[in-house]
Design a protein around this motif. Structure first.
Motif: not given
Length: 155
Positions: A67-71, A80-81, A85-91
């Motif tokens: 999640x830090x890397x994603x941030x 959204x979508x 966004x989709x990958x981030x939502x899963x993490x």
């Protein structure tokens, strides 16, 4: 005849005394065996719980790192979508689940530190990081506080 009665009574008393002592020894041996077995089971259960806690702790730390890397890689123009966004939502969903498992498995102070760390990461993921130079020390401090609480909680 009185000598035979004395011998029979003495013999019967010896049998009763021997039987009573045998009963006491067997009962004491059973109790000691049961206590030893209980201690073994308690030790095995404690080791199993420790292993389970470490497994969930490792998952939380790995998900927090993801999640830090994603941030830090967050695009400014995400919607959204889209793929990010989709990958981030899963993490972030998996991070939330692992954080909740810490609530179940660890003392309240460990969970409080994990929750504070989680909220900071989650805020950075979805709201962005306005000042990277200020965010790194904040994140490091929260991570260190969490790890210190875990160290204390694990004993």
């Amino acid at each position: 005849m009185p000598g035979e009665i004395v011998t029979a009574v003495t013999s019967l008393g010896g049998v009763a005394l021997g039987g009573g002592l045998s009963y006491l020894v067997q009962t004491n041996t059973q109790r000691m065996t049961a206590r030893t077995e209980q201690r073994k089971q308690d030790a095995a259960r404690a080791e199993s719980r420790r292993a389970e806690r470490l497994t969930h702790l490792e998952r939380f730390i790995a998900m927090a790192a993801d999640a830090e890397r994603i941030a830090f890689e967050r695009p400014d123009d995400w919607v959204p979508g889209d793929a990010w966004s989709d990958a981030t939502q899963a993490v972030t969903n998996r991070l939330w689940v692992t954080e909740r498992m810490l609530q179940v498995l660890f003392p309240a102070d460990v969970h409080a530190a994990a929750r504070t760390y989680y909220f900071s990461i989650n805020r950075a993921v979805w709201d962005g990081v306005p000042d990277l130079e200020a965010f790194y020390p904040e994140l490091d401090g929260l991570r260190d506080a969490f790890l210190a609480a875990v160290r204390e909680g694990l004993g």
